[in-house]
Design a protein around this motif. Sequence first.
Motif, PDB file in Angstrom:
ATOM      1  N   PRO A  18       0.815  -1.225   0.000  1.00  0.00           N
ATOM      2  CA  PRO A  18       0.000   0.000   0.000  1.00  0.00           C
ATOM      3  C   PRO A  18       0.844   1.268   0.000  1.00  0.00           C
ATOM      4  CG  PRO A  18      -0.904  -1.595   1.541  1.00  0.00           C
ATOM      5  CD  PRO A  18       0.413  -2.133   1.099  1.00  0.00           C
ATOM      6  N   LEU A  19       1.907   1.260   0.822  1.00  0.00           N
ATOM      7  CA  LEU A  19       2.801   2.419   0.869  1.00  0.00           C
ATOM      8  C   LEU A  19       3.527   2.580  -0.455  1.00  0.00           C
ATOM      9  CD1 LEU A  19       4.129   4.720   2.446  1.00  0.00           C
ATOM     10  CD2 LEU A  19       5.764   3.049   3.360  1.00  0.00           C
ATOM     11  N   LEU A  20       3.977   1.470  -1.048  1.00  0.00           N
ATOM     12  CA  LEU A  20       4.696   1.541  -2.315  1.00  0.00           C
ATOM     13  C   LEU A  20       3.818   2.122  -3.422  1.00  0.00           C
ATOM     14  CD1 LEU A  20       7.265   0.903  -3.919  1.00  0.00           C
ATOM     15  CD2 LEU A  20       6.291  -1.351  -4.403  1.00  0.00           C
ATOM     16  N   CYS A  21       2.557   1.707  -3.469  1.00  0.00           N
ATOM     17  CA  CYS A  21       1.646   2.225  -4.500  1.00  0.00           C
ATOM     18  C   CYS A  21       1.473   3.735  -4.372  1.00  0.00           C
ATOM     19  CB  CYS A  21       0.288   1.534  -4.391  1.00  0.00           C
ATOM     20  SG  CYS A  21       0.312  -0.204  -4.883  1.00  0.00           S
ATOM     21  N   ILE A  22       1.350   4.219  -3.139  1.00  0.00           N
ATOM     22  CA  ILE A  22       1.223   5.666  -2.915  1.00  0.00           C
ATOM     23  C   ILE A  22       2.477   6.386  -3.375  1.00  0.00           C
ATOM     24  CG2 ILE A  22       0.954   7.461  -1.151  1.00  0.00           C
ATOM     25  CD1 ILE A  22      -0.571   5.306   0.515  1.00  0.00           C
ATOM     26  N   LEU A  23       3.643   5.826  -3.044  1.00  0.00           N
ATOM     27  CA  LEU A  23       4.917   6.461  -3.405  1.00  0.00           C
ATOM     28  C   LEU A  23       5.122   6.465  -4.911  1.00  0.00           C
ATOM     29  CD1 LEU A  23       7.219   4.995  -0.607  1.00  0.00           C
ATOM     30  CD2 LEU A  23       6.372   7.343  -0.790  1.00  0.00           C
ATOM     31  N   VAL A  24       4.713   5.397  -5.594  1.00  0.00           N
ATOM     32  CA  VAL A  24       4.843   5.357  -7.062  1.00  0.00           C
ATOM     33  C   VAL A  24       3.974   6.440  -7.701  1.00  0.00           C
ATOM     34  CG1 VAL A  24       4.321   3.992  -9.119  1.00  0.00           C
ATOM     35  CG2 VAL A  24       5.529   2.941  -7.205  1.00  0.00           C
ATOM     36  N   LEU A  25       2.745   6.578  -7.229  1.00  0.00           N
ATOM     37  CA  LEU A  25       1.859   7.626  -7.750  1.00  0.00           C
ATOM     38  C   LEU A  25       2.466   9.007  -7.530  1.00  0.00           C
ATOM     39  CD1 LEU A  25      -1.659   6.337  -6.625  1.00  0.00           C
ATOM     40  CD2 LEU A  25      -0.791   6.497  -8.969  1.00  0.00           C
ATOM     41  N   MET A  26       3.046   9.226  -6.340  1.00  0.00           N
ATOM     42  CA  MET A  26       3.643  10.526  -6.046  1.00  0.00           C
ATOM     43  C   MET A  26       4.897  10.752  -6.883  1.00  0.00           C
ATOM     44  SD  MET A  26       3.031  11.015  -1.983  1.00  0.00           S
ATOM     45  CE  MET A  26       3.163  12.767  -2.189  1.00  0.00           C
ATOM     46  N   GLY A  27       5.663   9.683  -7.111  1.00  0.00           N
ATOM     47  CA  GLY A  27       6.854   9.810  -7.942  1.00  0.00           C
ATOM     48  C   GLY A  27       6.507  10.177  -9.378  1.00  0.00           C
ATOM     49  N   LEU A  29       3.734  11.676 -10.388  1.00  0.00           N
ATOM     50  CA  LEU A  29       3.224  13.051 -10.370  1.00  0.00           C
ATOM     51  C   LEU A  29       4.366  14.050 -10.233  1.00  0.00           C
ATOM     52  CD1 LEU A  29       0.733  14.891 -10.334  1.00  0.00           C
ATOM     53  CD2 LEU A  29       0.658  14.625  -7.844  1.00  0.00           C
ATOM     54  N   GLY A  30       5.363  13.710  -9.399  1.00  0.00           N
ATOM     55  CA  GLY A  30       6.514  14.592  -9.215  1.00  0.00           C
ATOM     56  C   GLY A  30       7.295  14.794 -10.496  1.00  0.00           C
ATOM     57  N   LEU A  31       7.505  13.724 -11.264  1.00  0.00           N
ATOM     58  CA  LEU A  31       8.239  13.841 -12.519  1.00  0.00           C
ATOM     59  C   LEU A  31       7.430  14.593 -13.575  1.00  0.00           C
ATOM     60  CD1 LEU A  31       9.917  10.324 -12.783  1.00  0.00           C
ATOM     61  CD2 LEU A  31      11.035  12.522 -12.349  1.00  0.00           C
ATOM     62  N   VAL A  32       6.115  14.390 -13.570  1.00  0.00           N
ATOM     63  CA  VAL A  32       5.253  15.104 -14.518  1.00  0.00           C
ATOM     64  C   VAL A  32       5.340  16.608 -14.297  1.00  0.00           C
ATOM     65  CG1 VAL A  32       2.839  15.578 -15.113  1.00  0.00           C
ATOM     66  CG2 VAL A  32       3.656  13.225 -14.982  1.00  0.00           C
ATOM     67  N   ILE A  33       5.213  17.030 -13.041  1.00  0.00           N
ATOM     68  CA  ILE A  33       5.234  18.472 -12.762  1.00  0.00           C
ATOM     69  C   ILE A  33       6.651  19.040 -12.901  1.00  0.00           C
ATOM     70  CG2 ILE A  33       5.573  18.359 -10.258  1.00  0.00           C
ATOM     71  CD1 ILE A  33       3.261  20.732 -12.248  1.00  0.00           C
ATOM     72  N   PRO A 348       7.704  17.179  -0.423  1.00  0.00           N
ATOM     73  CA  PRO A 348       8.130  15.781  -0.562  1.00  0.00           C
ATOM     74  C   PRO A 348       7.782  15.158  -1.906  1.00  0.00           C
ATOM     75  CG  PRO A 348       7.100  16.136   1.581  1.00  0.00           C
ATOM     76  CD  PRO A 348       6.891  17.396   0.783  1.00  0.00           C
ATOM     77  N   PHE A 349       8.797  14.564  -2.547  1.00  0.00           N
ATOM     78  CA  PHE A 349       8.667  13.828  -3.803  1.00  0.00           C
ATOM     79  C   PHE A 349       8.273  14.718  -4.980  1.00  0.00           C
ATOM     80  CE2 PHE A 349       7.553  10.900  -0.326  1.00  0.00           C
ATOM     81  CZ  PHE A 349       8.633  10.026  -0.428  1.00  0.00           C
ATOM     82  N   MET A 350       8.266  16.021  -4.782  1.00  0.00           N
ATOM     83  CA  MET A 350       7.938  16.957  -5.861  1.00  0.00           C
ATOM     84  C   MET A 350       9.121  17.884  -6.153  1.00  0.00           C
ATOM     85  SD  MET A 350       4.815  16.137  -6.640  1.00  0.00           S
ATOM     86  CE  MET A 350       3.768  14.903  -5.850  1.00  0.00           C
ATOM     87  N   SER A 351       9.717  18.465  -5.120  1.00  0.00           N
ATOM     88  CA  SER A 351      10.803  19.426  -5.301  1.00  0.00           C
ATOM     89  C   SER A 351      12.065  18.741  -5.819  1.00  0.00           C
ATOM     90  CB  SER A 351      11.111  20.131  -3.979  1.00  0.00           C
ATOM     91  OG  SER A 351      10.012  20.902  -3.552  1.00  0.00           O
TER      92      SER A 351
END
Length: 379
Positions: A18-27, A29-33, A348-351
């Motif tokens: 569950p944590l990994l899935c959240i982190l992948v989504l954030m990763g 999104l972070g690369l997209v932005i 986190p995971f965006m900057s």
Amino acid sequence: MKRLGQWLLRVVLAFDWPLLCILVLMGVLGLVIMQSAVGGTDWRFADQARNFALAFFAMWVVALTPPKFLMRLTPLLYLFGVVLLLGVEFFGETSKGATRWLDLGIVRIQPSEMLKITVPMMLAWYFHRKEGKFGFLDFIVAGILLAIPFVLIVKQPDLGTALLVLMSGFFVMYFAGLSFKLLVPAGIALVVGLSALIYFEHDICQPGLDWVVLHEYQKNRVCTLLDPSSDPLGKGFHTIQSMIAIGSGGVYGKGYMEGTQTHLDFIPERTTDFIFAVYAEEFGLYGGILMLVLYFLLIGRGLFISAWATTQYGRLLAGAMAMMFFVYVFVNIGMVTGILPVVGVPLPFMSYGGTALLTLGVASGLLMSISRHRAQLAR
């Protein structure tokens, strides 16, 4: 073939899915932005993709490490971190008015980042050793263990990192049983102080007035927060432009890579501290809510792991890591939206930033390690 299967099974079991899935989504999104923030051609996008890979590898290595082994290493890691901070104090390199880096010959490091992890580890270890039998004196000792790196980091000066270290250590002490009654006087003092600051803003923000406890640039940041329009082309430029970008995004946003404030270079530090302004301009209110939901799930999963941990060490450390994510998000979005001073805390995971991503990767790995090994740790 059998060994390969065992290795793959070990890799799979290392993760809290569950944590990994959240982190992948954030990763993702972070690369997209980040692609939009750099304009699609800047070398920092490729660099950030590499940083994500390194952070993922660090997360996996830490996830495979049993918490019992981490507990044995904790005092040494804490001591090593403090020694490095002392090295910065006496032999550190100065850049842009701050002495935060230490040149080890083969690599240049910022030791304060390490303390975001080792301080809560050390306090969790200390309270774990007490086996639930601790009193007021033990909280004093824990406060000293927290104060040593905090003071050394403030002296660099690096108020943003010092704040994160302080809060991560505080949450360990709070989860360990620090009485809420002791926090009431501190809360009252904070409210009174902020009220006085707002009321006497005109007098205390006069040029040349020394605040003694803060550096001049820190005083300017507080005064700029109180009235960004006092220097719209100077000290208040960051805050004003980020607020314009967020407001111009409206409910639905301007569209991916269509942000005018971003692509006309009105947002300073748009790949680092102010990347949320880039995101909010392009994806609007709904996009901002989506990001906050992802952070809510991340923090919630961390607190769930903390609640299910079978030892004091695991419970306190997982809780501190989860709340560290919360402080990151709260402070960054607060300073970008103009409700907190600019203190240099990344989102986190965006900057953009390798060191910050590595720290977040290790923190995520600690959560996974505690989740994966809770049964073994209990025996």
